[in-house]
Design an enzyme around this catalytic site. Structure first.
Site, PDB file in Angstrom:
ATOM      1  N   THR A  31      15.759  -6.436  34.744  1.00 51.71           N
ATOM      2  CA  THR A  31      16.219  -5.162  34.176  1.00 51.71           C
ATOM      3  C   THR A  31      15.063  -4.174  34.208  1.00 51.71           C
ATOM      4  O   THR A  31      14.044  -4.399  33.564  1.00 51.71           O
ATOM      5  CB  THR A  31      16.691  -5.376  32.731  1.00 51.71           C
ATOM      6  OG1 THR A  31      17.669  -6.399  32.760  1.00 51.71           O
ATOM      7  CG2 THR A  31      17.295  -4.102  32.150  1.00 51.71           C
ATOM      8  N   CYS A  66      16.803  -9.596  25.704  1.00 51.11           N
ATOM      9  CA  CYS A  66      17.440  -8.475  26.405  1.00 51.11           C
ATOM     10  C   CYS A  66      17.812  -7.304  25.511  1.00 51.11           C
ATOM     11  O   CYS A  66      17.317  -6.189  25.708  1.00 51.11           O
ATOM     12  CB  CYS A  66      18.691  -8.963  27.125  1.00 51.11           C
ATOM     13  SG  CYS A  66      18.293 -10.009  28.518  1.00 51.11           S
ATOM     14  N   LEU A 125      31.999  -8.712  17.786  1.00 55.04           N
ATOM     15  CA  LEU A 125      32.266  -8.135  16.466  1.00 55.04           C
ATOM     16  C   LEU A 125      31.928  -9.154  15.377  1.00 55.04           C
ATOM     17  O   LEU A 125      32.548  -9.156  14.323  1.00 55.04           O
ATOM     18  CB  LEU A 125      33.737  -7.703  16.361  1.00 55.04           C
ATOM     19  CG  LEU A 125      34.117  -6.455  17.167  1.00 55.04           C
ATOM     20  CD1 LEU A 125      35.588  -6.103  16.961  1.00 55.04           C
ATOM     21  CD2 LEU A 125      33.252  -5.240  16.777  1.00 55.04           C
ATOM     22  N   VAL A 178      16.470 -16.166  34.300  1.00 55.75           N
ATOM     23  CA  VAL A 178      17.283 -15.545  35.342  1.00 55.75           C
ATOM     24  C   VAL A 178      16.953 -16.162  36.702  1.00 55.75           C
ATOM     25  O   VAL A 178      17.845 -16.558  37.462  1.00 55.75           O
ATOM     26  CB  VAL A 178      17.052 -14.012  35.364  1.00 55.75           C
ATOM     27  CG1 VAL A 178      17.787 -13.382  36.536  1.00 55.75           C
ATOM     28  CG2 VAL A 178      17.494 -13.398  34.046  1.00 55.75           C
ATOM     29  N   GLY A 202      19.097 -10.386  18.758  1.00 54.59           N
ATOM     30  CA  GLY A 202      17.695 -10.660  19.078  1.00 54.59           C
ATOM     31  C   GLY A 202      17.644 -11.048  20.536  1.00 54.59           C
ATOM     32  O   GLY A 202      18.504 -10.643  21.317  1.00 54.59           O
TER      33      GLY A 202
HETATM   34  C1  UDX Z   1      22.609 -10.633  26.840  1.00 55.02           C
HETATM   35  C2  UDX Z   1      23.824 -10.107  27.596  1.00 55.02           C
HETATM   36  O1  UDX Z   1      25.032 -10.637  27.040  1.00 55.02           O
HETATM   37  C3  UDX Z   1      23.717 -10.419  29.057  1.00 55.02           C
HETATM   38  O2  UDX Z   1      24.829  -9.869  29.755  1.00 55.02           O
HETATM   39  C4  UDX Z   1      22.428  -9.777  29.502  1.00 55.02           C
HETATM   40  O3  UDX Z   1      22.267  -9.612  30.789  1.00 55.02           O
HETATM   41  C5  UDX Z   1      21.254 -10.454  28.805  1.00 55.02           C
HETATM   42  O4  UDX Z   1      21.423 -10.162  27.425  1.00 55.02           O
HETATM   43  P1  UDX Z   1      21.804 -12.920  25.762  1.00 55.02           P
HETATM   44  O5  UDX Z   1      20.530 -12.230  25.399  1.00 55.02           O
HETATM   45  O6  UDX Z   1      21.745 -14.285  26.333  1.00 55.02           O
HETATM   46  O7  UDX Z   1      22.617 -12.051  26.858  1.00 55.02           O
HETATM   47  O8  UDX Z   1      22.655 -12.952  24.438  1.00 55.02           O
HETATM   48  P2  UDX Z   1      24.148 -12.649  23.939  1.00 55.02           P
HETATM   49  O9  UDX Z   1      24.951 -13.889  23.921  1.00 55.02           O
HETATM   50  O10 UDX Z   1      24.740 -11.499  24.630  1.00 55.02           O
HETATM   51  O11 UDX Z   1      23.826 -12.280  22.413  1.00 55.02           O
HETATM   52  C6  UDX Z   1      22.830 -11.315  22.109  1.00 55.02           C
HETATM   53  C7  UDX Z   1      22.548 -11.248  20.636  1.00 55.02           C
HETATM   54  O12 UDX Z   1      23.596 -10.628  19.949  1.00 55.02           O
HETATM   55  C8  UDX Z   1      22.329 -12.591  19.931  1.00 55.02           C
HETATM   56  O13 UDX Z   1      21.207 -12.443  19.081  1.00 55.02           O
HETATM   57  C9  UDX Z   1      23.567 -12.801  19.115  1.00 55.02           C
HETATM   58  O14 UDX Z   1      23.332 -13.548  17.943  1.00 55.02           O
HETATM   59  C10 UDX Z   1      23.949 -11.368  18.788  1.00 55.02           C
HETATM   60  N1  UDX Z   1      25.383 -11.179  18.554  1.00 55.02           N
HETATM   61  C11 UDX Z   1      26.271 -11.339  19.579  1.00 55.02           C
HETATM   62  C12 UDX Z   1      25.838 -10.816  17.290  1.00 55.02           C
HETATM   63  O15 UDX Z   1      25.049 -10.647  16.343  1.00 55.02           O
HETATM   64  N2  UDX Z   1      27.171 -10.594  17.107  1.00 55.02           N
HETATM   65  C13 UDX Z   1      28.084 -10.738  18.104  1.00 55.02           C
HETATM   66  O16 UDX Z   1      29.283 -10.524  17.850  1.00 55.02           O
HETATM   67  C14 UDX Z   1      27.616 -11.126  19.368  1.00 55.02           C
END
Ligand code: UDX
Length: 450
Positions: A122, A261, A251, A12, A258
């Site tokens: 956060t 965040c 979805l 960040v 993981g």
């Molecule tokens: C997230 C938030 O999107 C961001 O706004 C916040 O401030 C920080 O956390 P990030 O951790 O970079 O960002 O990941 P993101 O792209 O949002 O995906 C999070 C997790 O969800 C990943 O592990 C991804 O594999 C999983 N995911 C995402 C799914 O399993 N299915 C989905 O449809 C979308």
């Protein structure tokens, strides 16, 4: 040109520093980790984020971005000080605020003129007030300052684009004038700006991440029901997503969320609810379903192999999602450990994260590419949907594997195509597949004599 300092050069902080300097401001980025700062001065980034290296280099050359470990240097001329330090999970799931606390104390001691302290990390609802109190009580002499909460919504792998084209800027403060001044810093981004009080801004961040995590656990639960009933969750999600109230994003069923965040933020929100004597059943279920996905894939592999002991399993992808080198709370690492605990040997290939993964888990044997990974493997588990895995030469993969088994934790392959190619393939919630349904149809025709 505004004078900005940013405390913390993690994902960040470094993205914020590079982007604000690219918007024409003068930014001093500070970290207490001297190795990180000397690396940055030599042009070496502590993280991988697409486009960041070029952005940092360009702004360092233009003399708009510099790095330091010294608070007095960072605070000397700054009008705005962003706190972007880590807030890991504590033992019970509560956010660990020690880094925020020490940043606040150091700011208090180093400031020589009025500043606006903006918190991007956060933090639990109420932390902004606490930060103000810490600064006030550690100032050697009273100097005006205001605290503004400005939660980040940056996705790793897309962070620069997210910074430059934000969905919204949230600014929480009890000092409206300070919030307006921080809003001005963001005007060139042409994004909606929500100005509210500190606690509300802090809550907007948790509630947003919790809802996104809920969408993921929801679709994973649907995937598990689909699998039992023979429906295909990918098509179910596509069919649902056309409803504008639902939308297509978040979805994708699979191994679940993981990263640094979602798991920590959902846990922290549940912890805050419980601390206040409020229910957090939904949040608990979101976390439980997420853990269940990681366990389920191990059982699927076990079933296909008739036991894991002595088997060699190849993990395709290690990071928690593609386009990042981040291994924090990556499903792949938990899966690897559980496979090892059950007597399997684990090999892995990842385009960017292997050196770091080897440090964390020396028992995993790293491969040079997906085909070399397949050599001697009894099964492959897809853990991360890197683009380069989507167009593999599947026949070569099949012929290299000891057994043609693929367990697709991210649903990147077509089940029918995989079966036609002779794989024993299992996705997440992919139903019976057309081949099997056609066979069932023929059987039904024979039974009914149609
Ligand atoms: C997230 C938030 O999107 C961001 O706004 C916040 O401030 C920080 O956390 P990030 O951790 O970079 O960002 O990941 P993101 O792209 O949002 O995906 C999070 C997790 O969800 C990943 O592990 C991804 O594999 C999983 N995911 C995402 C799914 O399993 N299915 C989905 O449809 C979308």
């Amino acid at each position: 040109m505004k004078q900005i300092s940013v405390i913390g050069v993690g994902y960040v902080g470094l993205v914020t520093s590079a982007c604000f300097s690219d918007l024409g401001n003068r930014v001093v980025a500070l970290d207490i980790d001297a190795d990180r700062i000397s690396g940055l001065i030599d042009g070496k980034l502590p993280i991988y984020e697409p486009g960041l290296e070029e952005l940092v280099a360009r702004n360092v050359v233009a003399n708009r971005l510099s790095f330091t470990t010294s608070y007095p240097e960072a605070l000397a001329v700054a009008d705005f000080v962003f706190i972007a330090v880590g807030t890991p999970s504590g033992v019970d799931g509560e956010a660990d605020l020690q880094h925020v606390r020490s940043a606040a104390i150091s700011i208090a001691k180093a400031m020589t003129k009025p500043v606006i302290v903006i918190n991007k990390s956060t933090v639990p609802v109420g932390t902004g007030d606490w930060v103000a109190e810490i600064i006030r009580s550690h100032q050697p002499k009273p100097i005006d300052f205001s605290v503004v909460s400005n939660p980040e919504f940056l996705r790793e792998g897309a962070a620069i684009g997210d910074f430059m084209n934000p969905s919204r800027i949230v600014l929480g403060s009890l000092d409206r004038e300070a919030a307006d001044r921080v809003a001005q810093l963001h005007f060139s981004l042409r994004s909606p700006i929500v100005i509210c009080d500190l606690r509300t801004a802090e809550m907007i961040k948790y509630a947003s991440n919790a809802l996104l995590a809920t969408k993921i656990s929801f679709i994973n639960e649907i995937a598990n029901i689909c699998e039992a009933l023979g429906a295909d969750v990918k098509e179910v999600a596509a069919g649902m997503g056309y409803d504008p109230r639902i939308g297509h994003s978040f979805l994708d069923a699979g191994l679940g969320f993981g990263g640094s965040c979602f798991p920590k933020d959902v846990m922290a929100l549940a912890f805050m609810a419980e601390e206040q004597g409020r229910d957090s059943q939904l949040l608990q279920a979101v976390l439980d379903i997420n853990t269940g996905q990681r366990l389920q894939i191990i059982e699927k592999t076990d079933q296909l192999l008739g036991g894991l002991k002595g088997k060699v399993i190849g993990l395709l992808g290690l990071t928690f999602k593609p386009n990042t080198d981040d291994l924090r709370d990556a499903p792949a690492l938990e899966i690897a450990q559980r496979l090892i605990d059950r007597g399997a040997k684990v090999r892995a290939y990842d385009p960017v994260a292997m050196p770091r993964a080897s440090e964390l888990m020396p028992d995993i044997i790293m491969a040079d590419d997906p085909y070399q990974l397949a050599e001697g493997c009894d099964a492959i588990i897809v853990c991360t949907e890197w683009n380069e895995f989507k167009q593999l030469d599947l026949e070569r993969l099949r012929d290299t594997l000891k057994q043609p088994i693929v367990v697709d934790g991210r649903n990147i392959y077509d089940p029918d195509q995989m079966r036609q190619l002779g794989f024993r393939y299992r996705g997440m919630g992919r139903g019976y597949g057309r081949t099997q349904l056609a066979a069932q149809g023929e059987a039904l025709e024979r039974i009914t004599g149609r």
